[in-house]
Scaffold this active site. Sequence first.
Site, mmCIF file in Angstrom:
data_model
loop_
_atom_site.group_PDB
_atom_site.id
_atom_site.type_symbol
_atom_site.label_atom_id
_atom_site.label_comp_id
_atom_site.label_asym_id
_atom_site.label_seq_id
_atom_site.Cartn_x
_atom_site.Cartn_y
_atom_site.Cartn_z
ATOM 1 N N GLU A 128 3.141 110.075 -20.352
ATOM 2 C CA GLU A 128 3.077 110.843 -19.101
ATOM 3 C C GLU A 128 1.985 110.273 -18.190
ATOM 4 O OE1 GLU A 128 2.701 114.933 -20.354
ATOM 5 O OE2 GLU A 128 4.764 114.974 -21.082
ATOM 6 N N LYS A 172 33.529 95.971 4.291
ATOM 7 C CA LYS A 172 33.616 96.059 2.821
ATOM 8 C C LYS A 172 34.549 97.194 2.419
ATOM 9 C CE LYS A 172 29.740 97.145 0.576
ATOM 10 N NZ LYS A 172 28.387 96.783 0.128
HETATM 11 C C1 R5P Z 1 25.724 98.865 0.775
HETATM 12 O O1 R5P Z 1 26.455 99.304 1.567
HETATM 13 C C2 R5P Z 1 24.490 98.055 0.973
HETATM 14 O O2 R5P Z 1 24.263 97.669 2.300
HETATM 15 C C3 R5P Z 1 24.530 96.848 0.086
HETATM 16 O O3 R5P Z 1 25.501 95.950 0.570
HETATM 17 C C4 R5P Z 1 24.867 97.203 -1.330
HETATM 18 O O4 R5P Z 1 24.243 98.391 -1.728
HETATM 19 C C5 R5P Z 1 24.470 96.107 -2.263
HETATM 20 O O5 R5P Z 1 24.813 96.456 -3.562
HETATM 21 P P1 R5P Z 1 25.334 95.372 -4.567
HETATM 22 O O6 R5P Z 1 24.326 94.254 -4.562
HETATM 23 O O7 R5P Z 1 25.359 96.087 -5.898
HETATM 24 O O8 R5P Z 1 26.684 94.948 -4.134
#
Ligand code: R5P
Length: 280
Positions: free
Chosen positions: A25, A176
């Site tokens: 802790e 995305k």
């Molecule tokens: C998400 O929308 C953020 O802008 C990043 O693109 C994302 O969180 C990156 O995460 P990862 O590296 O796991 O794809």
Amino acid sequence: MRIVSPNFSDLLKPNIEIKQFPDGENYVRIQQIKECEGNEVVLFHRLYPDQDRAIIQLVLIISVLKKAKAIVTLVSPYLPYARQDKIWLDGEALSAETICALLAHSGVKKLITFDCHFLKKEGEFKYGGLKIKNISLSKSLIEYAKSKFDGDFLVISPDVGAAYMTKGFEGGYMKKIRGDYAEGDEVYRKIEKLENTIDFNCKNVLVIDDIISSGGTMIKAVENVKKNGAKKVLCAATHGLFLKESLSKLQTMCDELFTSDAIITPVTKVSIAPLLKNLL
Ligand code: R5P
């Protein structure tokens, strides 16, 4: 008055004692507490790595400052739990809101942070009852990239959320598309694809994002940019978590990978220090 956690020692001289009891802790002591009494205090404390422990330490630090009736502005360059800012399935915790509410209830008057995931732009906000100033490191990251390219380059983000980081520069953003949660114990929504309408052929490209976590997004973005004929490709993020093998994988895929020191990483090249100067 400035109060600095040991996890900020790369940038400022710490004046908080943080140790562990034998059971693990946290123990916290602010020796200069008398000087904080009734005063405005700027508290510098990182909340990553080891975010859960760092949050508990923060709550303890604030409890001491609150008893001293200090008015606390917290500087935490990376805000953990910021990425669950939407509910996908009934009954999920809205972590981003909960963490902000916890900070506000603990006694943080204002949080100063960098490229906070759910805010998606610079400025002053109120979220979960917490006042937040969100500063973007995009200009500093782009400035560093300029020194690495011979001539012109495009600045692009892998998704709409980080599009604000490319504003004012030639480039744009990809879109995305995420799928459902993957099977298993790890919570992760797979990336189905990155839709792109930008022409990268024979262009130098900087791909910029707020965060590289598992690296899935950045890896897909670089594959996309290269497949479309880009010349030199640099990757930058404000926050580098670099989980799994993403650091080495990205390093082999692009010409240079770099981050800021909001989280200290093996590829930190840009500092938040100049942006903190006017807070001191
Ligand atoms: C998400 O929308 C953020 O802008 C990043 O693109 C994302 O969180 C990156 O995460 P990862 O590296 O796991 O794809």
